[in-house]
Design a protein around this motif. Structure first.
Motif, PDB file in Angstrom:
ATOM      1  N   ASN A  46     111.924 -45.583  82.018  1.00 27.02           N
ATOM      2  CA  ASN A  46     112.741 -45.834  80.871  1.00 27.02           C
ATOM      3  C   ASN A  46     113.583 -44.665  80.439  1.00 27.02           C
ATOM      4  OD1 ASN A  46     109.757 -44.886  80.171  1.00 27.02           O
ATOM      5  ND2 ASN A  46     110.664 -44.984  77.974  1.00 27.02           N
ATOM      6  N   ASP A  47     113.864 -44.086  79.494  1.00 33.56           N
ATOM      7  CA  ASP A  47     114.946 -43.488  79.113  1.00 33.56           C
ATOM      8  C   ASP A  47     115.436 -42.344  79.823  1.00 33.56           C
ATOM      9  OD1 ASP A  47     113.618 -44.535  76.864  1.00 33.56           O
ATOM     10  OD2 ASP A  47     113.290 -42.995  75.918  1.00 33.56           O
ATOM     11  N   GLN A  63     112.049 -40.904  81.986  1.00 33.90           N
ATOM     12  CA  GLN A  63     110.956 -41.253  81.581  1.00 33.90           C
ATOM     13  C   GLN A  63     110.204 -42.192  82.774  1.00 33.90           C
ATOM     14  OE1 GLN A  63     108.861 -40.851  78.094  1.00 33.90           O
ATOM     15  NE2 GLN A  63     110.177 -39.117  79.002  1.00 33.90           N
ATOM     16  N   LYS A  74     103.415 -40.979  80.711  1.00 38.54           N
ATOM     17  CA  LYS A  74     104.913 -40.650  80.976  1.00 38.54           C
ATOM     18  C   LYS A  74     105.105 -39.171  81.556  1.00 38.54           C
ATOM     19  CE  LYS A  74     106.437 -44.720  79.730  1.00 38.54           C
ATOM     20  NZ  LYS A  74     107.204 -44.866  78.725  1.00 38.54           N
ATOM     21  N   TYR A 106     107.305 -37.311  76.639  1.00 40.61           N
ATOM     22  CA  TYR A 106     108.294 -38.260  76.401  1.00 40.61           C
ATOM     23  C   TYR A 106     109.664 -37.511  76.175  1.00 40.61           C
ATOM     24  CZ  TYR A 106     104.768 -41.866  74.689  1.00 40.61           C
ATOM     25  OH  TYR A 106     103.802 -42.853  74.611  1.00 40.61           O
ATOM     26  N   SER A 107     110.532 -38.439  75.621  1.00 42.43           N
ATOM     27  CA  SER A 107     111.881 -38.066  76.122  1.00 42.43           C
ATOM     28  C   SER A 107     112.518 -36.781  75.261  1.00 42.43           C
ATOM     29  CB  SER A 107     112.637 -39.393  75.474  1.00 42.43           C
ATOM     30  OG  SER A 107     112.751 -40.349  76.248  1.00 42.43           O
ATOM     31  N   ARG A 165     110.105 -37.977  67.313  1.00 48.49           N
ATOM     32  CA  ARG A 165     110.419 -37.631  68.689  1.00 48.49           C
ATOM     33  C   ARG A 165     111.716 -37.572  69.135  1.00 48.49           C
ATOM     34  NH1 ARG A 165     107.099 -42.610  68.800  1.00 48.49           N
ATOM     35  NH2 ARG A 165     108.814 -44.412  68.795  1.00 48.49           N
ATOM     36  N   ASP A 166     112.093 -37.318  70.266  1.00 52.35           N
ATOM     37  CA  ASP A 166     113.323 -37.304  71.173  1.00 52.35           C
ATOM     38  C   ASP A 166     114.347 -36.390  70.860  1.00 52.35           C
ATOM     39  OD1 ASP A 166     111.726 -39.670  72.043  1.00 52.35           O
ATOM     40  OD2 ASP A 166     112.924 -41.046  70.902  1.00 52.35           O
ATOM     41  N   GLU A 220     114.865 -44.195  67.312  1.00 51.68           N
ATOM     42  CA  GLU A 220     114.495 -43.688  68.467  1.00 51.68           C
ATOM     43  C   GLU A 220     115.777 -43.023  69.295  1.00 51.68           C
ATOM     44  OE1 GLU A 220     110.675 -45.436  70.408  1.00 51.68           O
ATOM     45  OE2 GLU A 220     112.638 -46.649  70.745  1.00 51.68           O
ATOM     46  N   CYS A 221     115.788 -41.798  70.067  1.00 48.25           N
ATOM     47  CA  CYS A 221     116.622 -41.213  70.912  1.00 48.25           C
ATOM     48  C   CYS A 221     118.138 -41.177  70.267  1.00 48.25           C
ATOM     49  CB  CYS A 221     116.985 -42.107  72.022  1.00 48.25           C
ATOM     50  SG  CYS A 221     115.439 -42.432  73.216  1.00 48.25           S
ATOM     51  N   TYR A 282     119.602 -49.500  76.448  1.00 51.83           N
ATOM     52  CA  TYR A 282     118.908 -48.880  75.564  1.00 51.83           C
ATOM     53  C   TYR A 282     118.668 -47.356  75.795  1.00 51.83           C
ATOM     54  CZ  TYR A 282     115.286 -48.364  71.446  1.00 51.83           C
ATOM     55  OH  TYR A 282     114.554 -48.258  70.459  1.00 51.83           O
ATOM     56  N   ALA A 283     118.273 -46.617  74.587  1.00 60.52           N
ATOM     57  CA  ALA A 283     118.031 -45.057  74.855  1.00 60.52           C
ATOM     58  C   ALA A 283     119.119 -44.287  75.582  1.00 60.52           C
ATOM     59  CB  ALA A 283     116.789 -44.874  75.247  1.00 60.52           C
ATOM     60  N   TRP A 299     119.734 -46.474  79.536  1.00 55.61           N
ATOM     61  CA  TRP A 299     118.353 -47.076  80.183  1.00 55.61           C
ATOM     62  C   TRP A 299     118.888 -48.775  80.345  1.00 55.61           C
ATOM     63  CZ3 TRP A 299     113.295 -48.647  77.211  1.00 55.61           C
ATOM     64  CH2 TRP A 299     112.393 -49.414  78.099  1.00 55.61           C
ATOM     65  N   PRO A 303     111.927 -51.987  75.798  1.00 54.93           N
ATOM     66  CA  PRO A 303     110.851 -51.890  75.585  1.00 54.93           C
ATOM     67  C   PRO A 303     110.346 -53.451  75.335  1.00 54.93           C
ATOM     68  CG  PRO A 303     111.605 -50.375  74.339  1.00 54.93           C
ATOM     69  CD  PRO A 303     112.853 -51.122  74.718  1.00 54.93           C
TER      70      PRO A 303
HETATM   71  C1  FRU Z   1     112.275 -45.167  73.723  1.00 54.47           C
HETATM   72  C2  FRU Z   1     111.028 -44.392  73.747  1.00 54.47           C
HETATM   73  C3  FRU Z   1     111.178 -42.998  72.946  1.00 54.47           C
HETATM   74  C4  FRU Z   1     110.002 -42.189  73.619  1.00 54.47           C
HETATM   75  C5  FRU Z   1     110.000 -42.732  75.136  1.00 54.47           C
HETATM   76  C6  FRU Z   1     108.391 -42.774  75.546  1.00 54.47           C
HETATM   77  O1  FRU Z   1     112.350 -45.931  74.869  1.00 54.47           O
HETATM   78  O2  FRU Z   1     110.082 -45.102  72.918  1.00 54.47           O
HETATM   79  O3  FRU Z   1     111.164 -42.938  71.797  1.00 54.47           O
HETATM   80  O4  FRU Z   1     110.146 -41.120  73.686  1.00 54.47           O
HETATM   81  O5  FRU Z   1     110.485 -44.084  75.101  1.00 54.47           O
HETATM   82  O6  FRU Z   1     108.510 -43.258  77.018  1.00 54.47           O
END
Ligand code: FRU
Length: 478
Positions: A46-47, A63, A74, A106-107, A165-166, A220-221, A282-283, A299, A303
């Protein structure tokens, strides 16, 4: 296949070599492996994380859940490149091997210090009764070894939920800053700002004050940078309803342009604008490139969706890197120039360019229909069409399809057509890989990205209009 919690939180080293071998074989047999995009060796990507230029090379992490196409424990997986085109896999970047990141590294992001790369990220910890506890963590990479510090922020600050987060770090005027995604206790999304004199001792400076006080349930992010005299904030709000043709993906990824007062974090900004008009984006994360340019990677996935490669033991890839600029009050995104080195033979529009190609088209004024990746029997194709007002990206006939995997969304979410308003299409620049299309419109005024999963040998092209075109086969970097 339903994944139990135990399966999702199995560490890589606990898995027998034979099981990993079977997974690798399953992935290798997938007809949709990409040729020139960053993709996971197995499992789910992912991210993009930790994107930077350090010691003469680009570092880009992502990720990664190694064991299958689901979100679980992750890791950060590490890739390195000298030119943003040829990426070398560099193995695991961060393993979730401490108490603080026990349920996922995580990110986060990186900052190049004098003799090391500083990584900041969110440690996802869960208690035995599955209560989430986020830790904001720093780690140091000297090129060989990774050293993790104790958390610089433990748990949510007062007024916020467990969804914090992130961290995205930057340095400015001899100080360090972090912008951090958060959810307020009233379940609205926000971004927090941290400040540090030395990138070790961090204090919470407060919230980024925007006009978007009730704009989704979680941001997020986030990312922040100054560009062409403007301040830019990127954010990924979750929980926005669709709005006509806009915001039809499950979650949004967009930007705010304006002026940020860094004494009190008041941000005077314009409308939230989506970064990508396609299906799978995304992200994203940005970095400063070798020549001071601002480069973005996203990405190419979202999700809460299922994808046709899930049954092949892997999911998702990153987008091509894009150079950003602010022009006419909007962000422009152009593919990094170095991608031109992938060009192989130039074939005419009537020629067979294969699955991996770059098409550059200057259509005559007015409506057109362009079918890409047409199958041998003509039944499958991905259609780009322009009716004078709307540019449509239709993947409904492209082959197997990604689907939303979340009940209770508004009816405008999902679907297999995306439309963006465009007054005239002067240029289309399309990058096709085995299972993706990225379409840059009018020299970066808009981008539409989407994964497609056509049958094998879907290499046909149909073009109804006039204009000039160039078509190159693209090589797979060594
Ligand atoms: C975004 C996210 C972030 C998180 C990560 C976890 O896609 O949900 O907020 O840090 O992915 O994999």
């Amino acid at each position: 296949q339903v994944w139990s919690r135990e399966q999702r939180y199995t560490a890589l080293e606990q898995v027998p070599a034979a099981t990993l071998g079977e997974l690798r074989a399953l992935v290798a047999a997938s007809p949709w492996r990409q040729g020139y995009h960053i993709q996971p060796p197995t499992g789910l990507l992912n991210d993009p994380n930790g994107f930077c230029f350090w010691r003469g090379q680009y570092h880009l992490f992502y990720q990664w859940f190694p064991l299958g196409p689901v979100h679980g424990l992750k890791y950060w997986r590490h890739t390195v490149s000298a030119d943003l085109v040829t990426w070398q896999d560099a193995g695991i970047g961060i393993a979730p091997d401490s108490m603080y990141d026990s349920h996922g590294a995580y990110s986060g992001s990186t900052w190049p210090l004098e003799d090391e790369l500083l990584l900041v990220y969110t440690g996802n910890h869960r208690s035995p009764d599955w209560q989430r506890m986020p830790y904001q963590l720093a780690a140091h990479w000297d090129g060989q070894r990774l050293r993790k510090d104790a958390p610089f922020l433990s748990g949510p600050p007062a007024g916020y939920t467990e969804h914090v987060r992130d961290p995205k770090i930057w340095e400015e005027g001899g100080e360090f800053f972090i912008i951090l995604g958060a959810q307020r206790e009233d379940e609205t999304g926000a971004a927090l700002i941290l400040r540090s004199p030395d990138a070790q001792r961090w204090t919470l400076d407060g919230e980024l004050h925007t006009r978007l006080n009730d704009f989704g349930y979680m941001w997020e992010c986030p990312d922040y940078f100054a560009l062409d005299g403007m301040d830019v904030v990127l954010l990924c709000p979750q929980g926005l309803p669709s709005e006509g043709e806009a915001r039809r993906n499950i979650y949004q990824s967009g930007y705010l342009l304006g002026q940020l007062d860094k004494t009190n974090w008041h941000f005077e900004h314009g409308e939230f604008a989506e970064l990508d008009g396609g299906f799978d984006f995304y992200a994203p994360q940005t970095t400063l490139g070798e020549h001071g340019e601002r480069i973005l990677v996203g990405w190419m996935g979202l999700p809460d969706m299922t994808y046709p490669t899930d049954t092949h033991g892997w999911a998702h890839c990153l987008t091509l890197p894009r150079v950003l600029s602010v022009e006419g009050g909007r962000l422009r995104q152009r593919p990094v120039p170095a991608l031109e080195c992938l060009r192989g033979a130039e074939v005419g529009l009537g020629g067979d360019a294969g699955e991996r190609f770059e098409l550059r088209l200057q259509p005559d004024a007015g409506p057109f229909v362009l079918d890409l990746r047409v199958s041998e029997d003509g039944a499958h194709f991905t259609r780009l069409s322009f009716d004078g007002e709307w540019l449509s990206f239709d993947r409904s006939q492209s082959g197997e399809l990604p689907e939303l995997d979340k009940p209770g969304l508004d009816a405008g979410k999902g679907g297999q057509v995306r439309r963006i308003p465009v007054s005239a299409v002067r240029e289309l620049r399309a990058f096709s890989d085995t299972s993706s299309l990225e379409i840059f419109v009018n020299d970066g005024e808009a981008v539409l990205s989407g994964r497609i999963f056509p049958p094998p040998h879907s290499t046909g092209l149909r073009w109804s209009g006039g204009g000039t075109a160039q078509l190159w086969r693209l090589n797979t970097p060594a």
